[in-house]
Design a protein around this motif. Structure first.
Motif, PDB file in Angstrom:
ATOM      1  N   ASP A   1      72.714  17.183 -36.678  1.00 31.41           N
ATOM      2  CA  ASP A   1      72.869  17.543 -35.181  1.00 31.41           C
ATOM      3  C   ASP A   1      74.179  16.789 -34.795  1.00 31.41           C
ATOM      4  O   ASP A   1      75.081  17.159 -34.157  1.00 31.41           O
ATOM      5  N   TRP A   2      74.000  15.264 -35.130  1.00 34.64           N
ATOM      6  CA  TRP A   2      75.075  14.447 -34.668  1.00 34.64           C
ATOM      7  C   TRP A   2      76.636  14.706 -35.542  1.00 34.64           C
ATOM      8  O   TRP A   2      77.598  14.861 -35.005  1.00 34.64           O
TER       9      TRP A   2
ATOM     10  N   GLU B   1      78.095  18.183 -33.955  1.00 33.23           N
ATOM     11  CA  GLU B   1      78.594  17.574 -32.507  1.00 33.23           C
ATOM     12  C   GLU B   1      80.213  16.655 -32.739  1.00 33.23           C
ATOM     13  O   GLU B   1      81.117  17.025 -32.294  1.00 33.23           O
ATOM     14  N   LYS B   2      80.187  15.815 -33.504  1.00 33.66           N
ATOM     15  CA  LYS B   2      81.298  14.959 -33.817  1.00 33.66           C
ATOM     16  C   LYS B   2      82.363  15.780 -34.763  1.00 33.66           C
ATOM     17  O   LYS B   2      83.431  15.525 -34.180  1.00 33.66           O
TER      18      LYS B   2
ATOM     19  N   ASP C   1      76.503  11.486 -43.821  1.00 39.42           N
ATOM     20  CA  ASP C   1      77.084  12.115 -42.555  1.00 39.42           C
ATOM     21  C   ASP C   1      78.493  11.312 -42.335  1.00 39.42           C
ATOM     22  O   ASP C   1      79.422  12.075 -41.777  1.00 39.42           O
TER      23      ASP C   1
ATOM     24  N   ARG D   1      70.683  13.889 -38.182  1.00 39.03           N
ATOM     25  CA  ARG D   1      71.823  13.310 -38.576  1.00 39.03           C
ATOM     26  C   ARG D   1      72.783  14.659 -38.802  1.00 39.03           C
ATOM     27  O   ARG D   1      73.971  14.611 -38.533  1.00 39.03           O
TER      28      ARG D   1
END
Length: 261
Positions: A92-93, A96-97, A240, A90
């Motif tokens: 990583d996500w 990125e976002k 997240d 999570r």
């Protein structure tokens, strides 16, 4: 036109071999000599550059820089996001976002209730991994400024650096909170001073907790350091989700700029 991150000093007319990572990216795209691409060094002051491929080798890609372009795609509000690291992939996500949305800096935190714990070499490898994710997100989204991803640290270590000499100054410090006195983030944004033409809306440091949230002593510590409690509403969001919702509210904030007197 493919966008490639290239840290070299770029200027029109320059011929250069792309760094190994950028060269691999171009090779994966199966590009050929004569095709155009966009290079950006990761700092807004340098903008972006169109370039053409001169030569494709097995181990290298040579290009010529053609033209410089000053393009500002950054958020009106510079957001430094300090976040209790969520577990599994999570984070990583989240990196990125948050990068796509326009965050200026990300500090991964280890708090009392954090599941993920990183130290020494493992922490540095994770930081490099997350920085690479931020670079790829800039290539995809059109950003020319790559956000800094800091090395993971404890909340106490982070608090000790806030306001220290050499660290960026912040116009606001926020902590996401479920406390009764937490003001909606939209109200906090509306209360920010309106910028003049040619300036940005300011720099905000916002802290979001891990799964399970911050402990009461941690929130007390942050309040004592000048962090104001902010709320995203009545619902309790995943760690997240909360961090990205806060980032969206801040980086998509569009203040009305006042003309200079």
């Amino acid at each position: 036109m493919p966008r490639i991150y290239c840290t070299d000093h770029l200027q029109p007319g320059l011929e250069l071999d792309l760094p190994s990572g950028a060269a691999r990216h171009v090779q994966v795209l199966r590009m050929q000599p004569g095709q155009a691409l966009c290079l950006f060094p990761g700092t807004q002051a340098n903008g972006e550059f169109t370039a053409s491929i001169l030569e494709m080798g097995r181990q290298h890609v040579r290009v010529r820089v053609e033209q410089a372009h000053t393009v500002d795609r950054e958020a009106a509000l510079a957001l430094h996001l300090a976040v209790g690291m969520p577990a599994n992939d999570r984070m990583d996500w989240l990196v990125e976002k948050a990068t796509e949305l326009g965050v200026a800096r990300i500090t991964p935190l280890m708090t009392e209730r954090s599941v993920l714990r990183l130290k020494a070499e493992r922490a540095d490898k994770k930081r490099q991994h997350w920085q690479a994710i931020a670079i790829a997100a800039c290539e995809q989204s059109g950003r020319n400024t790559v956000p800094v991803v800091d090395a993971p640290c404890t909340l106490a270590e982070f608090v000790a650096t806030v306001g220290a000499a050499g660290q960026p100054a912040h116009s606001e410090r926020w902590v996401l909170s479920l406390a009764a006195d937490a003001r909606p983030v939209t109200q906090r944004l509306a209360a920010l001073p309106q910028p003049c033409q040619g300036t940005h809306a300011g720099r905000v440091l916002a802290l979001s907790g891990p799964e399970g949230g911050l402990s009461a002593p941690e929130e007390t510590l942050l309040r004592a350091q000048g962090f104001s409690p902010v709320s995203l509403g009545a619902r309790t969001l995943r760690a997240d989700t909360a961090a990205i919702a806060l980032t969206s509210a801040a980086t998509l904030y569009l203040p009305e700029k006042r003309a200079h007197a």
